[in-house]
Design a protein around this motif. Structure first.
Motif, short mmCIF file in Angstrom:
data_model
loop_
_atom_site.label_atom_id
_atom_site.label_comp_id
_atom_site.label_asym_id
_atom_site.label_seq_id
_atom_site.Cartn_x
_atom_site.Cartn_y
_atom_site.Cartn_z
N ALA A 177 -1.18 -0.15 -6.16
CA ALA A 177 -2.30 0.73 -6.53
C ALA A 177 -2.78 1.49 -5.29
CB ALA A 177 -3.43 -0.08 -7.14
N LYS A 178 -3.33 2.66 -5.51
CA LYS A 178 -3.78 3.49 -4.39
C LYS A 178 -4.94 2.87 -3.65
CE LYS A 178 -6.77 6.37 -7.31
NZ LYS A 178 -7.07 7.75 -7.76
N THR A 179 -5.66 1.93 -4.28
CA THR A 179 -6.81 1.29 -3.64
C THR A 179 -6.43 0.03 -2.88
OG1 THR A 179 -7.27 0.09 -5.70
CG2 THR A 179 -8.43 2.18 -5.35
N GLN A 180 -5.18 -0.43 -3.00
CA GLN A 180 -4.78 -1.66 -2.32
C GLN A 180 -4.48 -1.38 -0.85
OE1 GLN A 180 -1.72 -2.94 -5.41
NE2 GLN A 180 -2.72 -4.90 -5.00
N ARG A 181 -4.80 -2.36 -0.01
CA ARG A 181 -4.54 -2.23 1.43
C ARG A 181 -3.14 -2.76 1.73
NH1 ARG A 181 -5.29 -5.22 6.37
NH2 ARG A 181 -5.66 -3.77 8.10
N VAL A 182 -2.34 -1.95 2.37
CA VAL A 182 -0.95 -2.31 2.67
C VAL A 182 -0.72 -2.21 4.16
CG1 VAL A 182 1.46 -1.90 2.12
CG2 VAL A 182 -0.29 -1.36 0.43
N VAL A 183 -0.08 -3.22 4.72
CA VAL A 183 0.18 -3.29 6.16
C VAL A 183 1.67 -3.54 6.37
CG1 VAL A 183 -0.32 -4.51 8.32
CG2 VAL A 183 -2.13 -4.16 6.63
N LEU A 184 2.26 -2.85 7.33
CA LEU A 184 3.65 -3.04 7.73
C LEU A 184 3.71 -3.93 8.96
CD1 LEU A 184 6.71 -2.13 7.47
CD2 LEU A 184 6.12 -0.37 9.15
N LEU A 185 4.58 -4.95 8.93
CA LEU A 185 4.77 -5.84 10.06
C LEU A 185 6.20 -5.73 10.55
CD1 LEU A 185 2.83 -7.47 7.78
CD2 LEU A 185 2.65 -9.05 9.70
N LEU A 186 6.35 -5.45 11.82
CA LEU A 186 7.67 -5.34 12.45
C LEU A 186 7.82 -6.41 13.51
CD1 LEU A 186 7.94 -1.46 12.96
CD2 LEU A 186 8.81 -2.81 11.05
N SER A 239 15.21 -10.30 18.56
CA SER A 239 15.64 -10.49 19.94
C SER A 239 15.11 -11.84 20.43
CB SER A 239 15.12 -9.36 20.84
OG SER A 239 15.39 -9.63 22.20
N ILE A 240 15.85 -12.47 21.33
CA ILE A 240 15.40 -13.76 21.88
C ILE A 240 14.71 -13.57 23.23
CG2 ILE A 240 17.14 -15.10 20.66
CD1 ILE A 240 18.79 -15.14 23.22
N GLU A 241 14.74 -12.35 23.77
CA GLU A 241 14.13 -12.08 25.06
C GLU A 241 12.89 -11.21 24.86
OE1 GLU A 241 16.89 -10.38 27.73
OE2 GLU A 241 18.28 -12.09 27.69
N ARG A 242 11.74 -11.82 24.91
CA ARG A 242 10.45 -11.15 24.78
C ARG A 242 10.44 -10.19 23.59
NH1 ARG A 242 8.48 -8.89 30.45
NH2 ARG A 242 6.58 -8.69 29.20
N PRO A 243 10.64 -10.71 22.38
CA PRO A 243 10.66 -9.82 21.21
C PRO A 243 9.31 -9.14 20.99
CG PRO A 243 10.55 -12.12 20.54
CD PRO A 243 10.79 -12.12 22.02
N ALA A 244 9.37 -7.87 20.64
CA ALA A 244 8.14 -7.11 20.38
C ALA A 244 7.72 -7.30 18.93
CB ALA A 244 8.38 -5.63 20.67
N ALA A 245 6.44 -7.09 18.67
CA ALA A 245 5.89 -7.18 17.32
C ALA A 245 4.83 -6.10 17.16
CB ALA A 245 5.30 -8.57 17.06
N TYR A 246 4.80 -5.48 15.98
CA TYR A 246 3.87 -4.39 15.72
C TYR A 246 3.29 -4.52 14.31
CZ TYR A 246 6.54 -2.37 19.61
OH TYR A 246 7.15 -2.15 20.80
N LEU A 247 2.16 -3.87 14.12
CA LEU A 247 1.47 -3.87 12.82
C LEU A 247 0.90 -2.48 12.59
CD1 LEU A 247 -0.86 -6.65 11.49
CD2 LEU A 247 -1.61 -4.28 11.40
N PHE A 248 1.20 -1.90 11.42
CA PHE A 248 0.75 -0.54 11.10
C PHE A 248 0.23 -0.49 9.67
CE2 PHE A 248 4.20 -0.13 14.20
CZ PHE A 248 3.57 0.61 15.21
N ASP A 249 -0.83 0.30 9.45
CA ASP A 249 -1.37 0.51 8.11
C ASP A 249 -0.59 1.60 7.39
OD1 ASP A 249 -3.44 -1.38 8.23
OD2 ASP A 249 -4.71 -0.01 9.35
N ALA A 250 -0.54 1.48 6.06
CA ALA A 250 0.15 2.49 5.26
C ALA A 250 -0.65 3.78 5.22
CB ALA A 250 0.38 1.97 3.84
N ALA A 251 0.05 4.87 5.02
CA ALA A 251 -0.61 6.17 4.89
C ALA A 251 -1.41 6.19 3.58
CB ALA A 251 0.43 7.28 4.88
N PRO A 252 -2.51 6.96 3.52
CA PRO A 252 -3.31 7.04 2.29
C PRO A 252 -2.46 7.52 1.11
CG PRO A 252 -4.48 8.03 4.15
CD PRO A 252 -3.08 7.76 4.62
N ARG A 253 -2.79 6.99 -0.09
CA ARG A 253 -2.03 7.33 -1.30
C ARG A 253 -2.99 7.91 -2.33
NH1 ARG A 253 -1.23 2.47 0.43
NH2 ARG A 253 -2.37 1.46 -1.26
N THR A 254 -2.50 8.82 -3.12
CA THR A 254 -3.32 9.44 -4.17
C THR A 254 -2.98 8.90 -5.55
OG1 THR A 254 -1.72 11.26 -4.36
CG2 THR A 254 -3.58 11.57 -2.85
N ALA A 255 -1.93 8.07 -5.66
CA ALA A 255 -1.54 7.51 -6.96
C ALA A 255 -0.80 6.21 -6.72
CB ALA A 255 -0.66 8.50 -7.72
#
Length: 427
Positions: free
Chosen positions: A346-355, A359-375
């Protein structure tokens, strides 16, 4: 919770934190905690004055201590008061050398970088011999952390604060709020014996849901193709309906104590990822008379409804793709990641991407919010930035419900029992 020393402990912790930084930035600077009056105030010639000018009740915790006594006036739990502390931080020094402005920069930088009073910082302050009078403080054990929030005071508010309240010439100042301090009384509450048996009390013939679990196992996740086992009492009637997220469906396997429902039997597009509500309904019909002999067709009545149970449906990633890739000056990447989900979001639900980098050597991790949706949509787009190149495991969270990762079950594979997908490669 904290005892009566909590307010003083917050002030001392802020003073100690500032003192450690401003004395490095400006030689000879010190931090005081006195009223900034013009005569005999004790404010430093060069330094910062930290003044607690207001204590307010925190509205979010306003009802935290309701029902603290029983009918015999005995304490059921310790009374609790939640407070927000308002501080005025003023800077003093040689105006020709811009010392007040340099000190202000040091203060703002310090409070922005250390906006949470951690347990370790509070414990170090209490253990400091300078604050021996705080030895009995237990603020470090408070379950809610104290956070510093800058206050935006208007010119009128600042003017009134200095000229009316403090009645002293204005100095370069900034205001902060320390939220929240929880002070608990020393009264000893009484606790009843634990309940030996849990029983559900319902109206006669009212269905009662006790638990909703997946057929695959109590601790297994619920997915879009899972089969639910709904257990309870008085679940069966002449007609039994299930209401899930506002959609009514007739289950095929119903008994007095259990209903079996494959989620795949729900109408296409009606199921959502995240928390879902479920209710058992026994509808009833009754004829309506008009005149002595006339009748109209029976109308479906609302009937008898069970309690509302909740379960969490976890989304499944079907496909990932990368577009609009660009390289920054620091050899990092910006791009758009598109993730296709098996359930409509739904367009009102909060969605987050986790990356998470594979890698076994200092693996990176990121978190990003989804772009706004109209439907409502099954395809989600995320704008990622400052990401280093690599292969990343991909997850999404929809209102807290997290998608699953694939595990390598091939015992001959070098990645046996490791997460292997879904992934996206950022070149």
């Amino acid at each position: 919770m904290s005892n009566y020393l909590a307010i003083a402990t917050v002030t001392a912790t802020l003073q100690r934190t500032l003192q450690a930084t401003i004395q490095v930035d400006v030689d000879g600077a010190r931090v005081t905690t006195v009223r900034p009056d013009s005569v005999g105030s004790g404010t430093p010639e060069t330094g910062v004055n930290l003044y607690l000018y207001n204590v307010a009740h925190n509205p979010a915790w306003g009802n935290a201590d309701l029902r603290t006594r029983n009918t015999e006036r005995d304490f059921l739990k310790r009374p609790l008061v939640a407070l927000d502390l308002h501080y005025l931080i003023s800077c003093y020094g040689n105006e020709n050398e811009l010392e007040p402005q340099r000190l202000m920069g040091s203060v703002v930088r310090t409070f922005h970088a250390r906006s949470i009073l951690t347990r370790e910082v509070i414990e170090d302050t209490v253990a400091d011999s300078t604050y021996s009078y705080l030895a009995d403080s237990n603020l470090a054990d408070q379950m809610e952390t104290v956070k510093l929030i800058p206050l935006s005071l208007s010119m009128d508010e600042l003017s009134n604060l200095w000229s009316v309240f403090l009645q002293t010439p204005h100095s370069l100042s900034v205001a902060y709020e320390a939220r929240v301090v929880l002070i608990e009384s020393d009264d000893i509450p009484q606790r009843a014996l634990p309940v030996r048996e849990r029983r559900f009390f319902a109206a006669p013939n009212q269905p009662q849901i006790e638990q909703v679990v997946p057929q695959s196992g109590r601790l297994q996740p619920i997915l879009a193709d899972s089969t639910l086992i709904i257990q309870g009492q008085r679940l069966q009637s002449n007609l039994t309906l299930l209401s899930i997220g506002g959609v009514k469906i007739t289950p095929q396997q119903v008994s007095t104590n259990q209903i079996v429902l494959p989620l795949s039997s729900l109408p296409q597009g009606s199921l959502r990822a995240g928390v879902q509500s479920l209710q058992v309904i026994h509808p009833r019909s009754t004829p309506t008379r008009m005149g002595r002999n006339a009748r109209v067709p029976s109308q479906e009545m609302r009937g008898i409804e069970s309690n509302v149970a909740a379960f969490v449906v976890r989304p499944t990633i079907q496909e990932t793709s990368l577009s609009n890739l660009d390289e920054t000056a620091d050899d990092l990447r910006t791009a758009q990641v598109t993730v296709d989900i098996d359930l409509p979001i739904a367009k009102t639900q909060r969605v987050v991407l986790l990356l998470n980098e594979r890698s076994i050597e200092r693996p990176a991790a990121y978190l990003f919010d989804a772009a706004p949706r109209t439907a409502d949509t099954n395809s989600l787009t995320f704008s990622i930035y400052d990401v280093k190149p690599g292969e990343y495991l991909v997850r999404v969270q929809v209102d807290g419900a997290e998608s699953l990762l694939n595990v390598d079950t091939n015992s001959n594979s070098p990645t046996f029992e490791q997460y292997i997908g879904p992934t996206v490669v950022i070149p």
